[in-house]
Design a protein around this motif. Structure first.
Motif, PDB file in Angstrom:
ATOM      1  N   ASN A  45       0.824  -1.215   0.000  1.00  0.00           N
ATOM      2  CA  ASN A  45       0.000   0.000   0.000  1.00  0.00           C
ATOM      3  C   ASN A  45       0.861   1.269   0.000  1.00  0.00           C
ATOM      4  N   ILE A  46       1.785   1.306  -0.954  1.00  0.00           N
ATOM      5  CA  ILE A  46       2.677   2.447  -1.134  1.00  0.00           C
ATOM      6  C   ILE A  46       2.451   2.990  -2.543  1.00  0.00           C
ATOM      7  N   ASN A  47       2.483   4.280  -2.679  1.00  0.00           N
ATOM      8  CA  ASN A  47       2.295   4.937  -3.972  1.00  0.00           C
ATOM      9  C   ASN A  47       3.297   4.383  -4.991  1.00  0.00           C
ATOM     10  N   PRO A  48       2.832   4.007  -6.192  1.00  0.00           N
ATOM     11  CA  PRO A  48       3.736   3.470  -7.210  1.00  0.00           C
ATOM     12  C   PRO A  48       4.877   4.423  -7.571  1.00  0.00           C
ATOM     13  N   ALA A  49       4.620   5.722  -7.522  1.00  0.00           N
ATOM     14  CA  ALA A  49       5.673   6.699  -7.827  1.00  0.00           C
ATOM     15  C   ALA A  49       6.796   6.625  -6.795  1.00  0.00           C
ATOM     16  N   THR A  50       6.445   6.339  -5.553  1.00  0.00           N
ATOM     17  CA  THR A  50       7.441   6.189  -4.492  1.00  0.00           C
ATOM     18  C   THR A  50       8.293   4.954  -4.744  1.00  0.00           C
ATOM     19  N   ILE A  51       7.648   3.863  -5.123  1.00  0.00           N
ATOM     20  CA  ILE A  51       8.368   2.624  -5.437  1.00  0.00           C
ATOM     21  C   ILE A  51       9.318   2.871  -6.607  1.00  0.00           C
ATOM     22  N   LEU A  52       8.813   3.518  -7.647  1.00  0.00           N
ATOM     23  CA  LEU A  52       9.621   3.788  -8.828  1.00  0.00           C
ATOM     24  C   LEU A  52      10.818   4.672  -8.489  1.00  0.00           C
ATOM     25  N   LYS A  53      10.631   5.644  -7.610  1.00  0.00           N
ATOM     26  CA  LYS A  53      11.738   6.519  -7.204  1.00  0.00           C
ATOM     27  C   LYS A  53      12.836   5.696  -6.533  1.00  0.00           C
ATOM     28  N   GLY A  54      12.447   4.767  -5.677  1.00  0.00           N
ATOM     29  CA  GLY A  54      13.426   3.886  -5.038  1.00  0.00           C
ATOM     30  C   GLY A  54      14.145   3.000  -6.039  1.00  0.00           C
ATOM     31  N   MET A  55      13.403   2.475  -6.988  1.00  0.00           N
ATOM     32  CA  MET A  55      14.009   1.631  -8.018  1.00  0.00           C
ATOM     33  C   MET A  55      14.943   2.433  -8.912  1.00  0.00           C
TER      34      MET A  55
END
Length: 123
Positions: A45-55
């Motif tokens: 339940n984390i914003n996809p943009a946040t995940i993408l920033k980490g990646m």
């Protein structure tokens, strides 16, 4: 993966750290595909943009690569790059301050080495 939503460490950095830890521990292996931003986003339940920033941090460090239309994959040598970065960080944040403190207290280099060997052997 586990995320601390109350941590001072931003979630995108936690994403990067968690993926790197999974590579170091062998959960994710070089050449393998990692879970997609959507999968991680839905699971935690984390914003996809946040995940993408980490990646994207890992893409910049040449740990993973984007394969357009397919996903993210762990690059060859990623585990060693992560370990090398960790060793450098450990040296700067742990060893240097410890040696400075030991010198301040009057330890010789031989005494410091002996203490480290003693601690290492007590594992």
């Amino acid at each position: 993966m586990q995320f601390d939503f109350d941590s001072a460490t931003p979630l995108y950095a936690q994403v990067s750290d968690q993926i790197q830890e999974s590579i170091l521990t062998g959960v994710f292996k070089e050449g393998e595909q990692i879970p997609s931003t959507t999968e991680i986003s839905r699971t935690f339940n984390i914003n996809p943009a946040t995940i993408l920033k980490g990646m994207n941090l890992l893409v910049a460090k040449k740990i993973i690569e984007k394969r357009r239309g397919i996903g993210m994959f762990i690059l060859p040598g990623a585990k060693q790059r992560i370990a090398d970065e960790g060793k450098n960080h450990f040296f700067e944040k742990q060893i240097l301050p410890m040696v400075q403190e030991a010198k301040y207290l009057g330890f010789t280099d031989t005494e410091i080495i002996n203490l480290i060997e003693r601690a290492f052997n007590n594992e």
